[in-house]
Design an enzyme around this catalytic site. Structure first.
Site, short mmCIF file in Angstrom:
data_model
loop_
_atom_site.label_atom_id
_atom_site.label_comp_id
_atom_site.label_asym_id
_atom_site.label_seq_id
_atom_site.Cartn_x
_atom_site.Cartn_y
_atom_site.Cartn_z
N SER A 14 0.84 -1.21 0.00
CA SER A 14 0.00 0.00 0.00
C SER A 14 0.87 1.26 0.00
O SER A 14 0.52 2.27 -0.62
CB SER A 14 -0.98 0.01 1.18
OG SER A 14 -0.31 0.19 2.40
N MET A 88 10.84 -7.20 4.57
CA MET A 88 10.98 -7.89 5.85
C MET A 88 12.35 -8.52 6.04
O MET A 88 12.47 -9.63 6.57
CB MET A 88 9.87 -8.95 5.99
CG MET A 88 8.46 -8.38 5.89
SD MET A 88 8.14 -7.07 7.10
CE MET A 88 7.89 -8.06 8.55
N ARG A 89 13.38 -7.83 5.59
CA ARG A 89 14.75 -8.33 5.76
C ARG A 89 15.65 -7.22 6.27
O ARG A 89 15.41 -6.06 5.96
CB ARG A 89 15.35 -8.78 4.41
CG ARG A 89 14.61 -9.86 3.82
CD ARG A 89 15.25 -10.49 2.61
NE ARG A 89 14.49 -11.70 2.45
CZ ARG A 89 14.80 -12.84 3.03
NH1 ARG A 89 15.92 -12.97 3.70
NH2 ARG A 89 14.01 -13.87 2.91
N ILE A 90 16.67 -7.64 6.99
CA ILE A 90 17.66 -6.65 7.43
C ILE A 90 18.61 -6.39 6.27
O ILE A 90 19.11 -7.33 5.64
CB ILE A 90 18.43 -7.20 8.66
CG1 ILE A 90 17.44 -7.40 9.81
CG2 ILE A 90 19.54 -6.25 9.06
CD1 ILE A 90 18.04 -8.09 11.01
N ASN A 105 13.53 4.03 5.43
CA ASN A 105 12.46 3.07 5.78
C ASN A 105 11.29 3.81 6.42
O ASN A 105 11.46 4.88 7.00
CB ASN A 105 13.02 2.05 6.78
CG ASN A 105 12.00 0.98 7.16
OD1 ASN A 105 11.26 0.48 6.31
ND2 ASN A 105 11.94 0.63 8.44
N HIS A 107 8.20 3.07 9.25
CA HIS A 107 7.87 2.11 10.31
C HIS A 107 6.64 2.61 11.07
O HIS A 107 6.57 3.78 11.44
CB HIS A 107 9.07 1.96 11.27
CG HIS A 107 8.83 0.98 12.35
ND1 HIS A 107 8.93 -0.39 12.15
CD2 HIS A 107 8.44 1.13 13.64
CE1 HIS A 107 8.63 -1.02 13.27
NE2 HIS A 107 8.33 -0.12 14.20
C1 GRF Z 1 3.92 -0.52 6.73
O1 GRF Z 1 3.17 -0.41 7.90
C2 GRF Z 1 5.32 -0.03 6.96
O2 GRF Z 1 5.39 0.99 7.88
C3 GRF Z 1 5.99 -1.27 7.51
O3 GRF Z 1 5.44 -2.32 6.77
C4 GRF Z 1 4.13 -1.98 6.36
C5 GRF Z 1 4.03 -2.21 4.89
O4 GRF Z 1 2.70 -2.09 4.46
N1 GRF Z 1 7.43 -1.17 7.41
P1 GRF Z 1 2.37 -2.03 2.91
O5 GRF Z 1 2.91 -3.31 2.29
O6 GRF Z 1 3.03 -0.82 2.34
O7 GRF Z 1 0.90 -1.97 2.82
#
Ligand code: GRF
Length: 185
Positions: A14, A88-90, A105, A107
């Site tokens: 998104s 989802m990776r470092i 990033n 968050h």
């Molecule tokens: C978001 O909440 C972002 O802050 C986090 O992962 C989520 C990704 O959501 N790091 P999307 O895939 O962009 O909908």
């Protein structure tokens, strides 16, 4: 000519979509880097005609090996910024060194509170009154790099985790393009 950026994402996408939908974005999103073949973000990129580099970390011996491959793709495409959006990776030293100060990033919490996975759930369970969104540079830790911008989201007594998630996402989708435009100006 606009600077070129790659979005790294593993999930729904998104935020990726929100960047594509921002008319006045000052960079061109010219690549999606994704490690999940089934992720919804891939469909979003295909629809928008954005090139995708899809990789399976298991096909490589090490993080260094797959990041070297990513780096080749980024350099071939002239990418100068990397925006993580649910990747989802470092990020390892190969990319960190090549793109020093150019990896950002987003968050869904007010860092340093609630780093890591399920930040919205963590805040909701903790019973805090405010949480929010952070945009920050990446370093070798998990959600620890220098903070660029934050926006507060109140947790209302009537909130469910779902309703809170929706409001946080709305904030993310406004904040990320705004901060990117400021960074690149
Ligand atoms: C978001 O909440 C972002 O802050 C986090 O992962 C989520 C990704 O959501 N790091 P999307 O895939 O962009 O909908």
């Amino acid at each position: 000519m606009k600077m070129k950026a790659a979005v790294f994402a593993s999930g729904t996408g998104s935020n990726f979509q929100a960047l594509l939908d921002t008319d006045d974005l000052t960079c061109e999103i010219s690549l999606l880097v994704c490690d999940q073949p089934g992720a919804a973000v891939i469909e979003k990129a295909s629809k928008a005609g954005i090139p995708i580099f899809l990789f399976n970390p298991k096909d490589y011996d090490s993080k260094e090996a797959y990041e070297k491959e990513i780096l080749r793709v980024l350099e071939n495409r002239g990418v100068s910024w990397i925006f993580l959006a649910g990747y989802m990776r470092i990020v390892g030293s190969t990319l960190l060194h090549a793109y020093e100060g150019k990896i950002v990033n987003i968050h869904p919490s007010l860092l340093p509170s609630f780093p890591g996975k399920d930040a919205i759930g963590q805040a909701f369970q903790a019973g805090v009154e405010t949480t929010g969104v952070t945009v920050h540079y990446i370093d070798e830790g998990i959600d620890t790099g220098p903070i660029i911008a934050q926006e507060v989201v109140e947790i209302l007594p009537t909130d469910t985790q779902d309703s809170l998630t929706k409001r946080i996402q709305q904030v993310e989708h406004q904040l990320y393009p705004k901060v990117i435009n400021e960074l690149l100006s």
